[in-house]
Design a protein around this motif. Structure first.
Motif, short mmCIF file in Angstrom:
data_model
loop_
_atom_site.label_atom_id
_atom_site.label_comp_id
_atom_site.label_asym_id
_atom_site.label_seq_id
_atom_site.Cartn_x
_atom_site.Cartn_y
_atom_site.Cartn_z
N ALA A 489 2.02 7.17 2.69
CA ALA A 489 1.28 8.11 3.53
C ALA A 489 -0.12 7.59 3.82
O ALA A 489 -0.63 7.75 4.95
CB ALA A 489 1.20 9.47 2.82
N ILE A 490 -0.76 6.98 2.84
CA ILE A 490 -2.08 6.39 3.07
C ILE A 490 -1.97 5.23 4.05
O ILE A 490 -2.80 5.08 4.97
CB ILE A 490 -2.68 5.91 1.73
CG1 ILE A 490 -2.98 7.09 0.81
CG2 ILE A 490 -3.93 5.07 1.97
CD1 ILE A 490 -4.03 8.04 1.32
N ALA A 491 -0.96 4.39 3.89
CA ALA A 491 -0.79 3.24 4.77
C ALA A 491 -0.60 3.67 6.23
O ALA A 491 -1.11 3.03 7.15
CB ALA A 491 0.40 2.40 4.30
N ARG A 492 0.09 4.76 6.42
CA ARG A 492 0.37 5.21 7.79
C ARG A 492 -0.78 6.02 8.38
O ARG A 492 -0.93 6.08 9.60
CB ARG A 492 1.64 6.06 7.79
CG ARG A 492 2.89 5.25 7.45
CD ARG A 492 4.13 6.12 7.36
NE ARG A 492 5.33 5.32 7.09
CZ ARG A 492 6.54 5.83 6.88
NH1 ARG A 492 6.71 7.15 6.93
NH2 ARG A 492 7.57 5.03 6.63
N GLY A 493 -1.60 6.62 7.53
CA GLY A 493 -2.66 7.49 8.03
C GLY A 493 -4.06 6.90 7.99
O GLY A 493 -4.98 7.46 8.60
#
Length: 604
Positions: A489-493
């Motif tokens: 989720a961090i990587a995508r956001g």
């Protein structure tokens, strides 16, 4: 037209120099100096700052640089850097570039000590500074242990424009400092940390010589500097604005003299175990322009001091209280009532300050922008609830080992302080998903998040952060409930992520590494030590897509092998440091990138 040098034909020297002045980095200037001889000469003329680390022949280096860079105004020499000595230095002739100094010499023999001295800046180097850089305004000599009063005097006699002098760790004596006071009539800033050779005589002479210009002075670990020096400063240096003292030999008498004599004082940092309420009450009475006050390890003063500060120092904006055991909520209440412009507050290890004291800060100090609570066991949720209600401009919150603060407090901060940019929480075991989810939903300006060893925080918290914030820095070391879903989720956001610490995450695997490689192209620093599920495959996905990686820590990762380390070395052109077990580095990898590889485990 191809083959024609239109720039050099048309642009005058003045315009090229103006362009050079707009470069922010040294690398850009260096690149321009390589274009042609004209640009090289112009760049040398325009450069005003030089930094010198450990070098083989610093005296000669200073002499050579002074001929090439004639307009230098800022010179920084720092000999703390530890570098290996060249092999067979006594048998073969070494160049200036190849000779380097080893700072850590405690294990070397006496003969080697004599050799090392040749690689330290000496009085001859200081004389070269005076001869070669007469326009110098700022001089920093960090740990130049071979410099003496003679060299400092020869430099001072020629550097009439000197405004700032840092002598940290230099064993200069009173004569040298007295010469600075006599010759450098424009001196404004002076740092005397760890100058063991100085006594009151030298500092008194300097205070008299620079009485109309001295604005800042720092003294630490100078056993022979006592109240006598501070009395001279208080009597003569009426323009003093900043003072930092760390000494066991300073008493009330010296601080009283400064408080009464230096009425323009704005910054005061004290770590003096013999100073009591009497001195700090004088600060509150006379230093009405005080903006920053830092008190460290004070065990002989009480709330009376903070009463005086709150009553007199109405302009106080920055307050640090560290290991002040006899302060209580009443003292903090007095500060809150009187210092309503307070913007930065740090309370560290003051065990008698609790919830009520911080409540008053939240109600009264509306301009608070940074709050740090370290080892404050008595401060509970309601204190931060008041901060959330009253301090709408809070941008940074640091919590360390605050065992009574939990999700309710973090939710209050998230809902009330929507401008929050930095949130650092370490070992606050009552903080969990609910509080961090509220941060993700409300604090859209958050760029720096650290949740070290908050073992109630899991993937759902990072999913909310990834959806609501664009992080640049993230540290979730030791949050063992976080796995692939949270980091994905961090990587995508968070495509602007540049620093990531995911060490000690046992449930994290290769899928998260692949997503980081795809989603975070700006990543520069990653720490993935003690991640047992990450293997060479995931590491390869990461490094092949994150072309800007500069540091990688990967010790105690059993799935990362010699091949994975070799992949990192061969793929990351910008890599500056790799931390890994020694046995995972092949001879070929060591030959190729030995200078950037550090080892946590060494052969016994």
């Amino acid at each position: 037209m191809r083959g024609r040098d239109w720039i050099n034909l048309i642009l005058p020297d003045e315009l090229i120099l103006e362009i050079f002045d707009h470069f922010d980095s040294k690398s850009s200037r260096d690149a321009c100096s390589l274009v042609c001889k004209r640009w090289c000469c112009l760049e040398r003329i325009s450069r005003d700052t030089i930094r010198i680390g450990a070098s083989g022949s610093p005296d000669e280096l200073v002499r050579v640089l002074s001929k090439k860079f004639v307009n230098v105004k800022n010179l920084f020499v720092d000999e703390r850097l530890a570098m290996p000595l060249p092999v067979d230095v006594g048998r073969r002739r070494a160049t200036t570039q190849s000779l380097v100094r080893l700072h850590l010499v405690s294990e070397m023999s006496g003969s080697q000590d004599n050799e090392i001295e040749a690689y330290c800046l000496s009085d001859a180097g200081l004389a070269s500074i005076g001869d070669g850089f007469p326009k110098i305004e700022k001089l920093s000599l960090i740990w130049c242990s071979n410099a003496t009063s003679a060299g400092l005097k020869s430099m001072a006699e020629k550097c009439k424009f000197l405004k700032s002098l840092d002598l940290q760790g230099c064993y200069v004596g009173d004569q040298g400092l007295g010469a600075v006071g006599e010759c450098c009539k424009k001196l404004e800033d002076l740092n005397l940390r760890f100058c063991e050779g100085l006594t009151d005589t030298g500092l008194v002479e300097l205070a008299i010589g620079c009485k109309s210009t001295l604005k800042s002075i720092g003294v630490a670990a100078c056993a022979k500097i006592t109240d006598i020096s501070l009395e001279a400063v208080g009597s003569h240096c009426k323009c003093l604005e900043s003072m930092s003292l760390d000494s066991e030999f300073i008493n009330n008498k010296g601080v009283l003299a400064v408080a009464k004599g230096c009425l323009q004082l704005k910054v005061l940092k004290l770590q003096c175990i013999n100073v009591t309420d009497e001195a700090l009450q004088a600060v509150g009475l006379f230093c009405l322009s005080l903006e920053l006050l830092s008190l460290y390890s004070f065990q002989r003063f009480t709330d009376k001091s903070l009463y005086a500060i709150g009553k007199g120092c109405k302009k106080l904006k920055n307050l640090t209280l560290s290991d002040c055991y006899f302060l209580s909520d009443k003292g903090l209440e007095a500060v809150a009532a009187g210092c309503t412009e307070l913007s930065h507050l740090e309370v560290n290890g003051c065990h008698n300050i609790g919830t009520f004291g911080l409540e008053t800060i939240g109600r009264a100090c509306k301009q608070l922008s940074e709050l740090a609570l370290l080892y404050c066991q008595k401060i509970g949720n309601f204190a931060l609830s008041e901060v959330g209600k009253g301090c709408k401009y809070l941008q940074a919150l640091h919590l360390v080992d605050c065992s009574s603060i939990g999700d309710d407090a973090i939710c209050s901060i998230a809902r009330g302080c929507r401008l929050l940019k930095k949130l650092h929480i370490r070992r606050c075991y009552l903080v969990g998903n609910r509080g961090i989810i509220a941060v993700g939903e409300n604090c859209n300006f958050l760029t720096d998040l650290s949740l070290r060893f908050c073992d109630r925080v899991g993937d759902s918290a990072l999913v909310a952060i990834g959806q609501g914030c664009s992080l640049h820095h993230l540290n979730v070391s030791g949050c063992h409930q976080i796995g692939d879903a949270g980091i994905i989720a961090i990587a995508r956001g968070c495509p602007k992520l540049s620093y990531l610490d995911i060490s000690v995450l046992q449930n994290l695997g290769n899928m998260a590494m692949a997503e980081l490689g795809e989603g975070c192209p700006l990543l520069k620093d990653i720490v993935l030590s003690h991640c047992r599920q990450i293997t060479d495959v995931g590491l390869e996905y990461l490094v092949k897509r994150c072309a800007l990686l500069e540091t990688c820590h990967m010790v105690y990762c059993p799935g990362i092998t010699e091949a994975g380390v070799a992949t990192v070395v061969s793929t990351c052109d910008k890599m500056k440091k790799i931390l890994v077990e020694k046995w995972k580095v092949s001879h070929r990898t060591r030959r190729r990138a030995g200078s950037i590889i550090s080892y946590l485990c060494v052969d016994l």
